[in-house]
Motif scaffolding. Structure first.
Motif, short mmCIF file in Angstrom:
data_model
loop_
_atom_site.label_atom_id
_atom_site.label_comp_id
_atom_site.label_asym_id
_atom_site.label_seq_id
_atom_site.Cartn_x
_atom_site.Cartn_y
_atom_site.Cartn_z
N GLY A 111 0.78 -1.23 0.00
CA GLY A 111 0.00 0.00 0.00
C GLY A 111 0.81 1.27 0.00
N GLY A 112 2.10 1.18 -0.18
CA GLY A 112 2.92 2.39 -0.18
C GLY A 112 4.39 2.06 -0.28
N ASP A 113 5.19 3.07 -0.10
CA ASP A 113 6.63 2.87 -0.12
C ASP A 113 7.30 4.05 0.57
N SER A 114 8.55 3.85 0.89
CA SER A 114 9.34 4.89 1.51
C SER A 114 10.76 4.79 0.98
N TRP A 115 11.40 5.92 0.80
CA TRP A 115 12.78 5.91 0.33
C TRP A 115 13.49 7.17 0.81
N PHE A 116 14.80 7.09 0.84
CA PHE A 116 15.59 8.27 1.16
C PHE A 116 16.94 8.19 0.46
N SER A 117 17.58 9.33 0.34
CA SER A 117 18.90 9.39 -0.27
C SER A 117 19.78 10.35 0.52
N VAL A 118 21.07 10.08 0.50
CA VAL A 118 22.06 10.95 1.14
C VAL A 118 23.15 11.23 0.12
N ASP A 119 23.38 12.50 -0.15
CA ASP A 119 24.47 12.90 -1.04
C ASP A 119 25.78 12.71 -0.28
N LEU A 120 26.64 11.85 -0.78
CA LEU A 120 27.87 11.51 -0.06
C LEU A 120 28.92 12.60 -0.12
N ALA A 121 28.68 13.63 -0.91
CA ALA A 121 29.63 14.76 -0.96
C ALA A 121 29.20 15.89 -0.04
N SER A 122 27.91 16.24 -0.09
CA SER A 122 27.43 17.39 0.69
C SER A 122 26.70 17.00 1.97
N GLY A 123 26.22 15.75 2.04
CA GLY A 123 25.44 15.32 3.20
C GLY A 123 23.96 15.65 3.09
N ALA A 124 23.52 16.18 1.94
CA ALA A 124 22.11 16.52 1.75
C ALA A 124 21.26 15.26 1.86
N PHE A 125 20.20 15.35 2.67
CA PHE A 125 19.32 14.22 2.94
C PHE A 125 17.92 14.55 2.47
N TYR A 126 17.30 13.59 1.78
CA TYR A 126 15.90 13.76 1.36
C TYR A 126 15.20 12.42 1.50
N SER A 127 14.01 12.45 2.10
CA SER A 127 13.22 11.22 2.25
C SER A 127 11.79 11.48 1.83
#
Length: 355
Positions: A111-127
């Protein structure tokens, strides 16, 4: 004189039939209802709920995370940091993908999903966490999509009980068919009707990918952007197969919205020079559309043996976003036919390939 025992020894055919029917009752009702909702996904409107978080990983933690790159398990400190920022935990079935510039983690669920990413250079996180509602949840249970071990075991038990229910039902029909002339013609019809339905749905094409775009009853409808690509077992893009978008807008305005297909954009789109020859094309209207498999077929002989995935992602202006994934093992040694059905932006996606 010995008293005759009134208790029967063992279970009769009727006992097996009613017990198996009792076990199957709820499961059969669930699978029947969700069979209808899956077969007519385009009739059911849905409004997915999307929750997103943006942050930045401190440099000290980022350095520790970079040192752990390539591992199949994320460090404990990152679990704590993630829970603190999102108020959610990283699921045990998380699919972890590392590359030279980012960490990407997908956490699919019914019924859904979840994901996130982390930029390994800047540390920017988005989920991002998406909830598609109860109908999508039960549809995923029907398909056993991302449901885990216990649901898989339940389906096995349900399947065995269903076999027992149908076999004992057939034996009871045989036992009580005398004087009921319509019994065996009806049984035969129950076999012939599905057989003709299967034969009628067969396609002449040996290699074919079809994507159904459902008809949606919304105030303002825009044809969805769509991307199709093949990825390896680490979910890294191998070849782009199709990218449909507004190719005719002035000053390449249509390319600005390609990033709405977030998975494709992260894996391929942001590094591609658009339009891609033989891959890019105009958007399609609702209905069943065939996808040109030439980019895939030309690459197949050169690909190493192993597990691959065919991704289909759709995103619609003023609408939602959805992605389906079809597993594919190479090399292809026998004809294959695999399919899946979306919940809102995608209908039935079907792939057929010959050796």
């Amino acid at each position: 004189m010995a008293r005759r025992s009134s208790r029967r020894k063992g279970w009769s055919l009727k006992d097996w039939h009613w017990i198996s029917s009792a076990i199957c009752l709820i499961g059969m009702l669930l699978f029947s209802v969700t069979g209808i909702t899956l077969n007519h996904a385009g009739w059911i409107e849905s409004a997915p709920s999307v929750e997103s978080h943006e942050s930045s990983l401190p440099q000290t933690e980022l350095a520790r995370l970079v040192n752990a790159s390539g591992n199949d398990v994320l460090p404990t400190f990152f679990h704590r940091w993630y829970e603190d920022k999102t108020q959610n935990s990283i699921s045990s079935n998380a699919e972890i993908e590392w590359n030279d510039y980012e960490l990407y983690v997908a956490m699919p669920r019914p019924g859904g999903d979840s994901w996130f990413s982390v930029d390994l250079a800047s540390g920017a996180f988005y989920s991002e966490t998406t909830d598609r509602g109860w109908i999508a949840y039960f549809n995923d249970l029907h398909k056993a999509r991302n449901t885990g071990l216990f649901w898989s075991l339940f389906i096995d038990v349900f399947a065995i009980a269903s076999i027992l229910f149908t076999v004992t039902g057939l034996l009871l029909l045989k036992k009580y068919s005398k004087g009921r002339k319509s019994t065996w013609p009806l049984v035969l019809a129950g076999f012939i009707i599905p057989l003709f339905a299967i034969m009628g749905s067969a396609h002449a094409a040996d290699n074919e990918l079809t994507v159904e775009i459902p008809r949606l009853s919304v105030a303002e409808y825009h044809a969805p952007y769509l991307a199709v690509w093949l990825a390896n077992e680490r979910h890294q893009r191998v070849v782009d197969i199709a990218v449909w978008y507004d190719v005719n807008l002035k000053d390449n305005e249509g390319e600005k919205w390609l990033k709405d297909m977030r998975q494709w954009w992260r894996r391929s789109g942001r590094m591609a020079d658009m339009p891609i020859d033989g891959v890019s094309g105009a958007t399609r209207r609702p209905g069943t559309n065939r996808v040109d498999l030439t980019p895939l077929l030309t690459q197949l002989p050169e690909l190493e043996a192993g597990q691959y995935y065919l991704y289909v992602e759709a995103a619609r202006e003023l609408g939602g976003r959805e992605m389906l994934r079809l597993p594919l093992s190479l090399p292809i040694e026998s004809p294959i036919s695999i399919s899946d059905t979306g919940e809102h932006e995608l209908g039935r996606v079907s792939l057929k390939l010959e050796p």
